[in-house]
Write an enzyme that holds these catalytic residues in place. Sequence first.
Site, short mmCIF file in Angstrom:
data_model
loop_
_atom_site.label_atom_id
_atom_site.label_comp_id
_atom_site.label_asym_id
_atom_site.label_seq_id
_atom_site.Cartn_x
_atom_site.Cartn_y
_atom_site.Cartn_z
N GLU A 28 0.87 -1.16 0.00
CA GLU A 28 0.00 0.00 0.00
C GLU A 28 0.92 1.22 0.00
O GLU A 28 1.85 1.29 0.81
CB GLU A 28 -0.89 0.05 1.25
CG GLU A 28 -1.86 1.23 1.17
CD GLU A 28 -2.62 1.50 2.47
OE1 GLU A 28 -2.24 0.95 3.52
OE2 GLU A 28 -3.57 2.29 2.41
N ARG B 179 5.76 -12.75 9.79
CA ARG B 179 6.50 -11.54 9.46
C ARG B 179 7.80 -11.49 10.24
O ARG B 179 7.96 -12.12 11.28
CB ARG B 179 5.65 -10.31 9.73
CG ARG B 179 5.03 -10.26 11.11
CD ARG B 179 4.15 -9.04 11.25
NE ARG B 179 4.91 -7.82 11.10
CZ ARG B 179 4.39 -6.65 10.73
NH1 ARG B 179 3.10 -6.58 10.46
NH2 ARG B 179 5.13 -5.58 10.64
N LYS C 78 5.02 -0.28 9.79
CA LYS C 78 5.00 0.94 9.00
C LYS C 78 4.35 2.07 9.80
O LYS C 78 4.80 3.20 9.77
CB LYS C 78 4.18 0.69 7.72
CG LYS C 78 4.83 1.24 6.45
CD LYS C 78 3.81 1.32 5.34
CE LYS C 78 3.77 0.06 4.51
NZ LYS C 78 2.80 0.18 3.39
#
Length: 557
Positions: free
Chosen positions: A37, A262, A272
């Site tokens: 994104e 992750r 993020k």
Amino acid sequence: MDDDRENYPVNFIRHIMERDVASSKNGGSIVTRFPPEPNGFLHIGHAKAICLSFGLAKEFGGKTNLRFDDTNPLKESVEFVNAIKADISWLGFEWDEERYASDYFDELYDLAESLIKNKKAYVDSLDAKDIRKYRGTLTEVGRDSPFRDRSIEENLLLFRRMKAGEFADGEQVLRLKIDMASPNMNMRDPTIYRIRHASHHQTGDKWCIYPLYDYTHCLSDSLEGITHSLCDLSFEDHRPLYDWVLDELCMVSHPQQIEFSRLNLQYTLMSKRKIKQLVDLSIVDGWDDPRLPTIAGLRRRGYTPRSIRDFCRRIGVTKSDNNVELAVLESCIRNDLDRNAPRVMGIMNPLKIVIKNLPKDCVEVLDAPNHPKDEMMGHRKLHFTREIFIDRDDFREEANRKYKRLVAGAEVRLRYGYVIRAEEVIKDNNDHILELRCTYDPDTLGKNPEGRKVRGVIHWVSATEGLKAQIRLFEPLFNIDNPDLSEVDNLGVVNPDSIKVYEGVVEESLSAAVIGQSFQFEREGYFCIDSKLSAPEKLVFNRVVSLRDSWAKIEKN
RNA sequence: UGGGGUGUCGCCAAGUUGGUAAGGCACAAGGUUUUGAUCCUUGCAUGCGCAGGUUCGAGUCCUGCCACCCCAGCCA
């Protein structure tokens, strides 16, 4: 991709692909995608995903699309789109096609209408607060919205009016009609369209309704013919929904979503959202601050694409929680730079030395190889002059034999040069050492003195020929190994000494250094020119990583 | 007390159909060395979350526990 000879090590995703190729599933082809994104910069956790999706596809002769998951215009921008593209390219990967989820907005809209027509979606006029109430909790089932059973015609009309801009933000949403009693929260009639009167970086003002992730992602994957859709573990619960949408719409292509855990790196933040906070609160100097685990930060710090790829290979891919030590990353960059970085000399804490038996204007040119093991890297000239600098750490007025550097009254070798002896220590009134007076032995260039053993070798820079330089050293931004704290708390764990600045000197050959080059400052570590702060008149170096330092361990004991 | 996951050496991580615990990082001890770097050699889990069970044999199968992670955005 230069010399990553090794393939990706075995992991469960590769096994799945091997099986699928062997059984000719999807015609034996592998198509993956990387779907960022554009609402921030990529970090090393994304690098793990990039190496996986791109690397595996390449290994199997497949393709990888870069697809921007741009369904939330409020948080996204072209600046981020460009930064992301630059980072992926820099890492050394090439995408097959550049796509945007917004490319599919028309199809997505039509598909949504067909869902309505099949009684699988409805417009809900509840507000956000009430939707939450009706959803229930983890242990209590949800209740149906009072608007759940509107007619197809009414739903269609309402949805078209949403699209036409007849409602304000938040007034209506389109929801899937699945099961409000599902133990999986994601299946309790998830919202798939919301109203946002906002212009979008790709579609401008064409739309005022935007689809949500769960609806968009699976369809985008399907429309692109993705075969294996890799994502992190947090989407595991969403897989039933991913499959539900594709099945209800009878999509020909039904990609397989596969989740992996992750990356967590000790002493750093890998979210993020949280990195954005550090940037917004000016705790760091932008997204490319060298202390950040962003790709841009690592690049500015001096990490090479190859070292990052190596790191991603070494940490593996599983579904288990992990907290990788910084030492692994450091080992990767040392390994790369040891082979590829030319050696130079630089001093962080200069201590002046006057060589008494060398004439004032004498400049002796010495030859030094740029690499101890690689002749191909050539040689350079060093200038030996009456006044030089050594590092303050390399001198002691007294020390035992373990100390292999300069001691008052004793000898040490200057790297690539002569053996010198410390004769006098000049101090000020506060007992602070101002300079050292030494003599050098002209008969020791390239050979050891007879009958004496020299303690060791230290690095040096000519005081008259060398260049002034600012040298920046970094430590982790946080002082705990898993700074996974709430926004308010995490300020308390920020390491106040994460950056240290020294005014030092470096050898003259560095005047030709350019951005992107890395060097080993012998006996100190690996350094690169700071891409933002350095200028020809005022060099600024960042330390990528120190050399392994067994002396530090000895000294501690 | 809902659902979904995960637990193999300090940190990662291999362990095909059960056959007797890879590798990397870190660490330790030697050797080489005009970088206390690099390099080389050697060492480093009688045990695989715990407890039972099946079996000639289990990290791998069964049962029961325990711990940790994720999910209640009109974020992705």
